[in-house]
Design a protein around this motif. Structure first.
Motif, PDB file in Angstrom:
ATOM      1  N   LEU A  11    -143.499 -17.545  26.595  1.00 34.61           N
ATOM      2  CA  LEU A  11    -143.159 -16.129  26.468  1.00 34.61           C
ATOM      3  C   LEU A  11    -144.098 -15.468  25.473  1.00 34.61           C
ATOM      4  O   LEU A  11    -144.066 -15.793  24.286  1.00 34.61           O
ATOM      5  CB  LEU A  11    -141.711 -15.974  26.004  1.00 34.61           C
ATOM      6  CG  LEU A  11    -140.636 -16.641  26.869  1.00 34.61           C
ATOM      7  CD1 LEU A  11    -139.263 -16.423  26.253  1.00 34.61           C
ATOM      8  CD2 LEU A  11    -140.674 -16.106  28.294  1.00 34.61           C
ATOM      9  N   ALA A  52    -138.996 -11.532  22.559  1.00 28.80           N
ATOM     10  CA  ALA A  52    -138.768 -11.293  23.984  1.00 28.80           C
ATOM     11  C   ALA A  52    -137.616 -10.297  24.116  1.00 28.80           C
ATOM     12  O   ALA A  52    -136.692 -10.293  23.304  1.00 28.80           O
ATOM     13  CB  ALA A  52    -138.414 -12.594  24.687  1.00 28.80           C
ATOM     14  N   THR A  82    -142.453  -9.869  26.157  1.00 29.70           N
ATOM     15  CA  THR A  82    -142.100 -10.310  27.507  1.00 29.70           C
ATOM     16  C   THR A  82    -140.655  -9.926  27.794  1.00 29.70           C
ATOM     17  O   THR A  82    -139.805 -10.004  26.910  1.00 29.70           O
ATOM     18  CB  THR A  82    -142.252 -11.841  27.617  1.00 29.70           C
ATOM     19  OG1 THR A  82    -143.590 -12.173  27.295  1.00 29.70           O
ATOM     20  CG2 THR A  82    -141.943 -12.332  29.011  1.00 29.70           C
ATOM     21  N   VAL A 107    -139.080 -13.462  34.647  1.00 31.88           N
ATOM     22  CA  VAL A 107    -139.936 -13.160  33.504  1.00 31.88           C
ATOM     23  C   VAL A 107    -140.873 -12.036  33.939  1.00 31.88           C
ATOM     24  O   VAL A 107    -141.614 -12.176  34.913  1.00 31.88           O
ATOM     25  CB  VAL A 107    -140.732 -14.402  33.047  1.00 31.88           C
ATOM     26  CG1 VAL A 107    -141.713 -14.030  31.945  1.00 31.88           C
ATOM     27  CG2 VAL A 107    -139.778 -15.489  32.555  1.00 31.88           C
TER      28      VAL A 107
END
Lengths: 151, 79
Positions: free
Chosen positions: B64, B2, B68, B53
């Motif tokens: 996730l 992420a 992301t 997000v």
């Protein structure tokens, strides 16, 4: 009609007069344009510079949602919002808002509404660089009260 | 991985504003960040801190996917 983007976040200093001239050009049904320019205050030397942080793609989208609300609520023909980000010196323009409507009341009110939103709820993070160091600023009670007038 | 973004006082506190972290959920991400920097972990869960997000505010847990973008947003000041 809008060959220019309606909402801009810019790290460059801008000239409000030029923006207003462009916004007013080529209209034959707009009876009223209201505008507002916010300038960075020196606060008697307490604030040497202001720094505004935005989240590109999030901040402009949030402003666009409110601006489209304002457009519907006040029957605007059009609007233009320019907001500085990054370091800003006292005396420089921080924000420019212009609204176009058939008649003045709607243009004034929409401009007022948009500024109350931008000052209190728009996703920016503001830091003041002063003589005693840096501090992060949160909206004042007055800013919040101003924004609640429209709820 | 992420992509984690910090804004405002959170970025100042952490000393960084953009970092990649291996995590499959928001909870795992918070745990990973807190393991490296416990003070930051606490600040991320502090009052008024929102999480976006992929540029949408999320409350509670979220899975996730790879690539992301997770942003931690301290209370907003207005412009």
């Amino acid at each position: 009609m809008t060959a220019f983007p309606s909402i801009s976040l810019t790290a460059q200093a801008f000239e409000p007069g030029a923006l207003l001239t462009t916004f007013c050009a080529g209209r034959d049904e707009t009876g009223a344009v209201a505008s507002f320019v916010g300038l960075a205050r020196a606060e008697q030397g307490q604030a040497r510079a202001l720094e505004l942080e935005a989240y590109p793609g999030f901040t402009d989208a949030a402003i666009a949602r409110i601006a489209e609300d304002a457009k519907a609520r006040f029957s605007l023909h059009d609007y233009r919002i320019v907001h500085r980000i990054g370091p800003i010196k006292p005396g420089e323009a921080v924000v420019f808002v212009a609204t176009a409507a058939g008649h003045r009341r709607a243009a004034f009110e929409a401009c007022d509404f948009l500024m109350d939103y931008l000052k209190s709820r728009a996703p920016f993070w503001k830091k003041e660089h002063g003589p005693d160091g840096d501090r992060w600023i949160e909206p004042t009670t007055q800013d919040r009260t101003d924004a609640e007038r429209w709820d | 991985m992420a992509r984690v973004l910090l804004f405002g006082r959170l970025a100042d506190q952490a000393g960084w504003r953009d970092r990649s972290v291996e995590a499959a959920s928001l909870t795992a991400l918070r745990d990973a960040l807190a393991a490296v920097d416990p003070d930051l972990g606490e600040a991320l869960g502090g009052p008024g801190v929102q999480v976006a997000v992929d540029k949408t505010i999320v409350r509670g847990e979220a899975a996730l996917a790879a690539a992301t973008e997770v942003a931690f947003l301290p209370p907003m000041s207005g412009g």
